[in-house]
Design a protein around this motif. Structure first.
Motif, PDB file in Angstrom:
ATOM      1  N   LEU A 204       0.737  -1.498  -0.383  1.00 14.42           N
ATOM      2  CA  LEU A 204       0.114  -0.383   0.307  1.00 14.42           C
ATOM      3  C   LEU A 204       0.860   1.020  -0.127  1.00 14.42           C
ATOM      4  CD1 LEU A 204      -2.232   2.164   0.737  1.00 14.42           C
ATOM      5  CD2 LEU A 204      -2.287   1.189   2.831  1.00 14.42           C
ATOM      6  N   LEU A 205       0.209   2.040  -0.991  1.00  3.97           N
ATOM      7  CA  LEU A 205       1.139   3.014  -0.956  1.00  3.97           C
ATOM      8  C   LEU A 205       0.645   4.794  -0.937  1.00  3.97           C
ATOM      9  CD1 LEU A 205       4.094   2.651  -4.485  1.00  3.97           C
ATOM     10  CD2 LEU A 205       4.307   2.516  -1.102  1.00  3.97           C
ATOM     11  N   GLU A 206       1.142   5.736   0.042  1.00 10.09           N
ATOM     12  CA  GLU A 206      -0.010   6.782  -0.303  1.00 10.09           C
ATOM     13  C   GLU A 206       0.688   8.184   0.314  1.00 10.09           C
ATOM     14  OE1 GLU A 206      -1.372   9.162   2.477  1.00 10.09           O
ATOM     15  OE2 GLU A 206      -0.115   7.656   4.267  1.00 10.09           O
ATOM     16  N   ASP A 207       0.694   9.489   0.672  1.00 12.73           N
ATOM     17  CA  ASP A 207       1.066  10.619   0.862  1.00 12.73           C
ATOM     18  C   ASP A 207       0.319  11.443  -0.229  1.00 12.73           C
ATOM     19  OD1 ASP A 207       3.371  12.109   1.426  1.00 12.73           O
ATOM     20  OD2 ASP A 207       4.265  10.654   0.859  1.00 12.73           O
ATOM     21  N   ILE A 208       0.691  12.686   1.143  1.00 11.59           N
ATOM     22  CA  ILE A 208       0.198  13.773   1.218  1.00 11.59           C
ATOM     23  C   ILE A 208       1.436  14.760   0.783  1.00 11.59           C
ATOM     24  CG2 ILE A 208       0.336  14.281   3.475  1.00 11.59           C
ATOM     25  CD1 ILE A 208      -1.981  15.873   3.300  1.00 11.59           C
ATOM     26  N   GLY A 209       1.034  15.749   0.364  1.00  5.98           N
ATOM     27  CA  GLY A 209       2.675  17.450  -0.618  1.00  5.98           C
ATOM     28  C   GLY A 209       3.586  17.048  -0.780  1.00  5.98           C
ATOM     29  N   GLU A 210       3.547  16.254  -1.595  1.00  2.00           N
ATOM     30  CA  GLU A 210       4.729  15.873  -2.863  1.00  2.00           C
ATOM     31  C   GLU A 210       4.182  15.443  -4.164  1.00  2.00           C
ATOM     32  OE1 GLU A 210       7.169  15.424  -1.323  1.00  2.00           O
ATOM     33  OE2 GLU A 210       7.302  14.204   0.976  1.00  2.00           O
ATOM     34  N   GLU A 211       5.033  17.101  -4.592  1.00  7.70           N
ATOM     35  CA  GLU A 211       4.811  16.625  -5.994  1.00  7.70           C
ATOM     36  C   GLU A 211       5.200  16.093  -6.745  1.00  7.70           C
ATOM     37  OE1 GLU A 211       6.458  20.528  -7.519  1.00  7.70           O
ATOM     38  OE2 GLU A 211       6.582  21.335  -5.479  1.00  7.70           O
ATOM     39  N   PRO A 212       4.307  16.009  -8.223  1.00  7.93           N
ATOM     40  CA  PRO A 212       5.090  14.717  -9.101  1.00  7.93           C
ATOM     41  C   PRO A 212       6.155  14.650  -8.785  1.00  7.93           C
ATOM     42  CG  PRO A 212       2.923  16.085  -9.642  1.00  7.93           C
ATOM     43  CD  PRO A 212       3.807  16.596  -8.323  1.00  7.93           C
ATOM     44  N   TYR A 213       7.347  15.264  -8.870  1.00  5.98           N
ATOM     45  CA  TYR A 213       8.822  14.715  -8.787  1.00  5.98           C
ATOM     46  C   TYR A 213       9.042  14.215  -8.012  1.00  5.98           C
ATOM     47  CZ  TYR A 213      10.784  18.705  -6.179  1.00  5.98           C
ATOM     48  OH  TYR A 213      11.335  19.168  -5.004  1.00  5.98           O
ATOM     49  N   ARG A 214       8.652  14.848  -6.823  1.00  3.39           N
ATOM     50  CA  ARG A 214       9.060  14.286  -5.200  1.00  3.39           C
ATOM     51  C   ARG A 214       8.568  12.030  -5.501  1.00  3.39           C
ATOM     52  NH1 ARG A 214      12.260  14.308  -2.432  1.00  3.39           N
ATOM     53  NH2 ARG A 214      11.435  14.177  -0.204  1.00  3.39           N
ATOM     54  N   VAL A 215       7.549  12.265  -5.958  1.00  3.31           N
ATOM     55  CA  VAL A 215       7.020  11.204  -5.798  1.00  3.31           C
ATOM     56  C   VAL A 215       7.467  10.427  -6.294  1.00  3.31           C
ATOM     57  CG1 VAL A 215       4.899   9.795  -6.454  1.00  3.31           C
ATOM     58  CG2 VAL A 215       4.334  11.540  -4.987  1.00  3.31           C
ATOM     59  N   ASP A 216       7.589  10.442  -7.805  1.00  2.00           N
ATOM     60  CA  ASP A 216       8.806  10.174  -8.619  1.00  2.00           C
ATOM     61  C   ASP A 216      10.234   9.869  -7.907  1.00  2.00           C
ATOM     62  OD1 ASP A 216      10.801  10.061 -10.840  1.00  2.00           O
ATOM     63  OD2 ASP A 216       9.388  10.580 -12.637  1.00  2.00           O
ATOM     64  N   ALA A 217      11.071  10.419  -7.354  1.00  2.00           N
ATOM     65  CA  ALA A 217      12.270  10.425  -6.347  1.00  2.00           C
ATOM     66  C   ALA A 217      11.630   8.956  -5.950  1.00  2.00           C
ATOM     67  CB  ALA A 217      12.184  11.561  -6.460  1.00  2.00           C
ATOM     68  N   MET A 218      11.407   9.109  -4.911  1.00  2.00           N
ATOM     69  CA  MET A 218      10.669   7.973  -3.974  1.00  2.00           C
ATOM     70  C   MET A 218      10.158   7.125  -4.482  1.00  2.00           C
ATOM     71  SD  MET A 218       9.113  10.281  -0.821  1.00  2.00           S
ATOM     72  CE  MET A 218       7.406  10.649  -2.064  1.00  2.00           C
ATOM     73  N   LEU A 219       9.801   6.878  -5.290  1.00  2.00           N
ATOM     74  CA  LEU A 219       9.188   5.458  -5.949  1.00  2.00           C
ATOM     75  C   LEU A 219      10.365   5.030  -6.994  1.00  2.00           C
ATOM     76  CD1 LEU A 219       5.585   5.981  -7.762  1.00  2.00           C
ATOM     77  CD2 LEU A 219       6.290   4.704  -6.183  1.00  2.00           C
ATOM     78  N   ASN A 220      10.912   5.793  -7.523  1.00  2.00           N
ATOM     79  CA  ASN A 220      12.633   5.695  -7.966  1.00  2.00           C
ATOM     80  C   ASN A 220      13.648   4.924  -6.811  1.00  2.00           C
ATOM     81  OD1 ASN A 220      14.567   5.192 -10.406  1.00  2.00           O
ATOM     82  ND2 ASN A 220      15.630   6.499  -8.834  1.00  2.00           N
ATOM     83  N   GLN A 221      13.781   5.248  -5.509  1.00  2.00           N
ATOM     84  CA  GLN A 221      14.384   4.944  -5.339  1.00  2.00           C
ATOM     85  C   GLN A 221      13.813   3.092  -4.685  1.00  2.00           C
ATOM     86  OE1 GLN A 221      15.173   7.340  -1.520  1.00  2.00           O
ATOM     87  NE2 GLN A 221      16.959   6.139  -0.751  1.00  2.00           N
ATOM     88  N   LEU A 222      11.759   3.710  -4.538  1.00  2.00           N
ATOM     89  CA  LEU A 222      11.574   1.994  -4.702  1.00  2.00           C
ATOM     90  C   LEU A 222      12.104   0.784  -4.897  1.00  2.00           C
ATOM     91  CD1 LEU A 222       8.390   2.443  -2.586  1.00  2.00           C
ATOM     92  CD2 LEU A 222      10.253   2.007  -1.357  1.00  2.00           C
TER      93      LEU A 222
END
Length: 306
Positions: A204-222
């Motif tokens: 399960l993944l969710e979040d708040i206040g993160e722009e698409p580029y930040r979500v991109d960076a975190m998914l890339n790390q995962l």
């Protein structure tokens, strides 16, 4: 390891293991629990403030450990998220938690506690709305409130397209243990003793206040850490306040999700109202769940003992 279910007359504790909890908002939430027949005990951290923390690490640890050790307290409801739980994870008494298993309920920054406690003790914990950030909010809705009933009655939970519009990114079906929560907190576990284990799991993944580029960076790390390919299914919850500033070039969240998930060989579904949203559908993490794209559904086994 499932915790015991609640009964009318039971006492629950509210503590703040992360950011400070506004007392006025905590007080607004207390009648909600009292109407369910529960007695509410407030921890010492509810009145503490240490910068962006609800008291020092020592104070927050002591409050949590006291509530764990007190068998009269049948459930611990975390007041809010914010920031702070990663600072105390290495100092939690996991043996004490195993000796006194009870309901632990919250989300957001609480994701770190969910992950650490589940992986160290095998205790089922609950991803659900909290007093300050949700229950005291004027938009707190009937479905979010109803989700607390699972603490009294061991029922199987069903999420369907009737609750929110779900989008299939990768078709398929998978049954496995449900893990995860807030994306940024899960990423912060990488390289630590509490690194999220996704092998053979529904994530399960969710979040708040993160722009698409930040979500991109975190998914890339995962992805680079092997966490996406290790999972047997991905459940994409709510990503609130994720829009980039007006006029700033950006990919959409949908494009980001498609980039990281479309090539997976497991089912991936987005659009679940799980996270920083209303309704906020609550789930027992650590329990067996089934994600099925044929009827766009998620089924999760009960999180408390019968």
């Amino acid at each position: 390891m499932k915790p015991q279910r609640l009964a009318k007359g039971d006492a629950i504790g509210i503590t703040a293991p992360a950011s400070p909890a506004e007392m006025s908002l905590v007080q607004q939430a207390i009648p909600f629990f009292e109407q369910m027949g529960l007695r509410v005990l407030l921890g010492n951290t509810i009145q503490l403030e240490h910068g962006y923390l609800a008291g020092t690490d020592d104070a927050r640890l002591a409050d949590f450990h006291q509530m764990i050790a007190d068998d009269a307290i049948r459930a611990i409801i975390f007041a809010r998220g914010g920031y702070g739980t990663p600072r105390i994870a290495s100092r939690l008494d996991y043996h004490l938690i195993r000796q006194h298993p009870k309901i632990l309920w919250g989300y957001s920054d609480i994701t770190y506690l969910h992950t650490a406690i589940r992986q160290q003790t095998d205790l089922t914990t609950f991803h659900g709305p909290m007093p300050v950030s949700d229950i005291a909010d004027e938009n707190f809705d009937t479905l979010s409130a109803k989700m607390f009933e699972q603490l009294f009655d061991p029922v199987t939970l069903h999420y369907s397209d009737d609750i929110s519009q779900l989008s299939v990114i990768v078709p398929g079906e998978a049954t496995a243990e449900l893990v995860g929560g807030n994306l940024s907190l899960l990423v912060s576990t990488l390289g630590t003793p509490f690194e999220i284990d996704t092998k053979g799991k529904l994530l399960l993944l969710e979040d708040i206040g993160e722009e698409p580029y930040r979500v991109d960076a975190m998914l890339n790390q995962l992805k680079l850490a092997g966490k996406l390919h290790a999972a047997v299914g991905i459940i994409i919850g709510d990503f609130a306040d994720a829009e980039p500033p007006e006029g700033k070039p950006s990919l959409s969240l949908e494009q980001v999700f498609y980039h990281y998930f479309s090539g997976l060989s497991c089912p991936v579904v987005s659009g679940f109202k799980i996270g920083h949203c209303f309704p906020n559908f609550s789930l027992p993490l650590g329990e067996t769940a089934t994600l099925r794209t044929a009827d766009k559904s998620l089924t999760v086994e009960a999180g408390v003992k019968a």
